[in-house]
Structure formats: structure tokens, C-alpha cells
Write an enzyme that holds these catalytic residues in place. Structure first.
Site, PDB file in Angstrom:
ATOM      1  N   ASP A  31      51.032 -34.794  -3.570  1.00 15.95           N
ATOM      2  CA  ASP A  31      51.748 -33.545  -3.335  1.00 15.95           C
ATOM      3  C   ASP A  31      51.723 -32.709  -4.609  1.00 15.95           C
ATOM      4  O   ASP A  31      51.895 -33.225  -5.718  1.00 15.95           O
ATOM      5  CB  ASP A  31      53.194 -33.842  -2.914  1.00 15.95           C
ATOM      6  CG  ASP A  31      53.877 -32.627  -2.298  1.00 15.95           C
ATOM      7  OD1 ASP A  31      54.197 -32.680  -1.102  1.00 15.95           O
ATOM      8  OD2 ASP A  31      54.083 -31.619  -3.023  1.00 15.95           O
ATOM      9  N   ASN A  87      58.801 -34.182   8.253  1.00  9.41           N
ATOM     10  CA  ASN A  87      59.635 -33.037   8.597  1.00  9.41           C
ATOM     11  C   ASN A  87      58.991 -32.378   9.813  1.00  9.41           C
ATOM     12  O   ASN A  87      57.872 -31.869   9.718  1.00  9.41           O
ATOM     13  CB  ASN A  87      59.701 -32.057   7.420  1.00  9.41           C
ATOM     14  CG  ASN A  87      60.363 -32.681   6.199  1.00  9.41           C
ATOM     15  OD1 ASN A  87      61.312 -33.446   6.317  1.00  9.41           O
ATOM     16  ND2 ASN A  87      59.855 -32.367   5.022  1.00  9.41           N
ATOM     17  N   GLN A  94      59.914 -28.422   7.612  1.00  9.60           N
ATOM     18  CA  GLN A  94      58.446 -28.369   7.626  1.00  9.60           C
ATOM     19  C   GLN A  94      57.961 -26.993   7.173  1.00  9.60           C
ATOM     20  O   GLN A  94      58.448 -25.959   7.655  1.00  9.60           O
ATOM     21  CB  GLN A  94      57.906 -28.671   9.036  1.00  9.60           C
ATOM     22  CG  GLN A  94      56.386 -28.760   9.071  1.00  9.60           C
ATOM     23  CD  GLN A  94      55.838 -29.237  10.416  1.00  9.60           C
ATOM     24  OE1 GLN A  94      56.586 -29.451  11.372  1.00  9.60           O
ATOM     25  NE2 GLN A  94      54.525 -29.391  10.488  1.00  9.60           N
ATOM     26  N   SER A  95      57.031 -26.984   6.231  1.00  8.99           N
ATOM     27  CA  SER A  95      56.500 -25.713   5.731  1.00  8.99           C
ATOM     28  C   SER A  95      54.998 -25.572   5.951  1.00  8.99           C
ATOM     29  O   SER A  95      54.476 -24.468   5.924  1.00  8.99           O
ATOM     30  CB  SER A  95      56.828 -25.548   4.239  1.00  8.99           C
ATOM     31  OG  SER A  95      56.234 -26.587   3.485  1.00  8.99           O
ATOM     32  N   VAL A  96      54.309 -26.696   6.140  1.00 10.24           N
ATOM     33  CA  VAL A  96      52.872 -26.656   6.437  1.00 10.24           C
ATOM     34  C   VAL A  96      52.696 -27.247   7.833  1.00 10.24           C
ATOM     35  O   VAL A  96      53.074 -28.403   8.076  1.00 10.24           O
ATOM     36  CB  VAL A  96      52.055 -27.451   5.399  1.00 10.24           C
ATOM     37  CG1 VAL A  96      50.568 -27.403   5.766  1.00 10.24           C
ATOM     38  CG2 VAL A  96      52.270 -26.900   3.989  1.00 10.24           C
ATOM     39  N   HIS A 100      51.974 -34.141   8.783  1.00  6.35           N
ATOM     40  CA  HIS A 100      51.818 -34.925   7.556  1.00  6.35           C
ATOM     41  C   HIS A 100      53.026 -35.822   7.347  1.00  6.35           C
ATOM     42  O   HIS A 100      54.146 -35.481   7.727  1.00  6.35           O
ATOM     43  CB  HIS A 100      51.620 -34.027   6.330  1.00  6.35           C
ATOM     44  CG  HIS A 100      52.665 -32.963   6.175  1.00  6.35           C
ATOM     45  ND1 HIS A 100      52.662 -31.810   6.902  1.00  6.35           N
ATOM     46  CD2 HIS A 100      53.760 -32.896   5.375  1.00  6.35           C
ATOM     47  CE1 HIS A 100      53.696 -31.063   6.561  1.00  6.35           C
ATOM     48  NE2 HIS A 100      54.392 -31.709   5.637  1.00  6.35           N
ATOM     49  N   HIS A 102      55.066 -37.673   4.263  1.00 10.24           N
ATOM     50  CA  HIS A 102      55.274 -37.821   2.829  1.00 10.24           C
ATOM     51  C   HIS A 102      55.461 -39.313   2.555  1.00 10.24           C
ATOM     52  O   HIS A 102      56.283 -39.965   3.213  1.00 10.24           O
ATOM     53  CB  HIS A 102      56.548 -37.101   2.386  1.00 10.24           C
ATOM     54  CG  HIS A 102      56.567 -35.623   2.641  1.00 10.24           C
ATOM     55  ND1 HIS A 102      56.451 -34.693   1.640  1.00 10.24           N
ATOM     56  CD2 HIS A 102      56.712 -34.914   3.787  1.00 10.24           C
ATOM     57  CE1 HIS A 102      56.522 -33.471   2.154  1.00 10.24           C
ATOM     58  NE2 HIS A 102      56.691 -33.580   3.458  1.00 10.24           N
TER      59      HIS A 102
HETATM   60  P1  AMP Z   1      56.690 -30.009   4.385  1.00  8.16           P
HETATM   61  O1  AMP Z   1      57.690 -29.096   3.701  1.00  8.16           O
HETATM   62  O2  AMP Z   1      57.259 -31.250   4.941  1.00  8.16           O
HETATM   63  O3  AMP Z   1      55.851 -29.227   5.387  1.00  8.16           O
HETATM   64  O4  AMP Z   1      55.701 -30.486   3.241  1.00  8.16           O
HETATM   65  C1  AMP Z   1      54.660 -29.724   2.751  1.00  8.16           C
HETATM   66  C2  AMP Z   1      54.304 -30.267   1.400  1.00  8.16           C
HETATM   67  O5  AMP Z   1      53.014 -29.799   1.068  1.00  8.16           O
HETATM   68  C3  AMP Z   1      55.238 -29.845   0.273  1.00  8.16           C
HETATM   69  O6  AMP Z   1      55.822 -30.999  -0.304  1.00  8.16           O
HETATM   70  C4  AMP Z   1      54.325 -29.102  -0.690  1.00  8.16           C
HETATM   71  O7  AMP Z   1      54.651 -29.340  -2.031  1.00  8.16           O
HETATM   72  C5  AMP Z   1      52.966 -29.661  -0.327  1.00  8.16           C
HETATM   73  N1  AMP Z   1      51.827 -28.817  -0.590  1.00  8.16           N
HETATM   74  C6  AMP Z   1      51.645 -27.532  -0.244  1.00  8.16           C
HETATM   75  N2  AMP Z   1      50.433 -27.091  -0.624  1.00  8.16           N
HETATM   76  C7  AMP Z   1      49.815 -28.148  -1.222  1.00  8.16           C
HETATM   77  C8  AMP Z   1      48.529 -28.350  -1.826  1.00  8.16           C
HETATM   78  N3  AMP Z   1      47.629 -27.359  -1.888  1.00  8.16           N
HETATM   79  N4  AMP Z   1      48.250 -29.562  -2.325  1.00  8.16           N
HETATM   80  C9  AMP Z   1      49.151 -30.560  -2.280  1.00  8.16           C
HETATM   81  N5  AMP Z   1      50.375 -30.444  -1.708  1.00  8.16           N
HETATM   82  C10 AMP Z   1      50.702 -29.257  -1.191  1.00  8.16           C
END
Ligand code: AMP
Length: 114
Positions: A31, A87, A94-96, A100, A102
Site C-alpha cells: 500500500d 472495505n 472503500q476508495s478504490v 481488494h 488489505h
Molecule cells: P480502500 O480505502 O479500502 O479502498 O483502500 C484503498 C487503498 O489503496 C488505500 O489504502 C490506498 O492507500 C491504496 N492505494 C491507492 N493508490 C495506490 C497505489 N497507486 N499503490 C498502492 N496503494 C494505493
């Protein structure tokens, strides 16, 4: 399925990532904003947006992810204790929007989560 995300770009090696594990079904990388000494993201190569959109034909893939996570933790030296977090949805953090997990470890982790 999901829209393309930054994780899709990582799968296609269009942007760099610190990849720690890869096989035909999944990819794991550190991460970019680690919350613990070990903070790895484990993703399926198939772009499922979030866990509650997975279908019954993803059963084998989801099982593979769950069986792969402890192997990655062990590879990192944290086979005894780690936390696996998903998430699911914006309100859950969840942001991406590419499924996934963690894999977090290397320090004491509190409960309940925030
Ligand atoms: P979530 O908030 O559960 O969707 O987790 C998304 C995670 O992706 C966060 O912990 C971010 O720090 C991580 N993240 C976003 N962009 C990148 C990237 N380019 N490389 C590695 N981790 C990333």
C-alpha cells in the site's frame, strides 16, 4: 465487473507498484500509504468492483484470495498474526473500486475498528 481503476493500471504494469506476489489470478503490492509495518493489498486480476458484487462463479477466485493472503503474510514474516480487511462500499471506507483485501500486520492492532 468494474470501471478501470488505478489498480487496473497496476495489473497492466502501466504504473509502478511494489509487487510482492503475483500468480495467474491475483496480484499483491505494498500500500502506498501503509498503516502498519506490513500493509499489502491483495487484488484479483479480474476487475470485480466490490465484494458484494461478486457472483457465485467467483467462488474459486475468492477462495484463492483467502488462501493466498496467509502465504503472503508468511512471506513477509508475519505468519502468526495479521489482519485481513475488506472495505465494501464508500460508507465502509472503500476508495478504490476494484476488490481488494488489505493484509495488515507487524504491530498490535486494536478492535473495534473505526
Ligand atoms: P480502500 O480505502 O479500502 O479502498 O483502500 C484503498 C487503498 O489503496 C488505500 O489504502 C490506498 O492507500 C491504496 N492505494 C491507492 N493508490 C495506490 C497505489 N497507486 N499503490 C498502492 N496503494 C494505493
Amino acid at each position: 465487473m468494474s470501471e478501470d481503476t488505478i489498480f487496473g493500471k497496476i495489473i497492466r504494469h502501466e504504473i509502478p507498484a511494489d509487487i510482492v506476489y503475483e500468480d495467474e489470478l491475483c496480484l499483491a503490492f505494498r500500500d502506498v500509504a501503509p498503516q502498519a509495518p506490513m500493509h499489502i493489498l491483495l487484488i484479483p486480476k479480474e476487475p470485480i468492483a466490490q465484494l458484494n458484487l461478486a457472483q457465485s462463479d467467483h467462488q474459486q477466485l475468492l477462495g484463492h484470495l483467502l488462501l493466498t493472503a496467509p502465504k503472503i503474510a508468511a512471506q513477509e514474516g508475519y505468519e502468526d498474526a495479521f489482519r485481513l480487511v475488506n472495505n465494501c462500499g464508500e460508507k465502509a471506507g472503500q476508495s478504490v473500486f476494484h476488490l481488494h483485501f488489505h493484509i495488515i500486520g507487524g504491530r498490535d492492532l486494536s478492535w473495534p475498528p473505526g
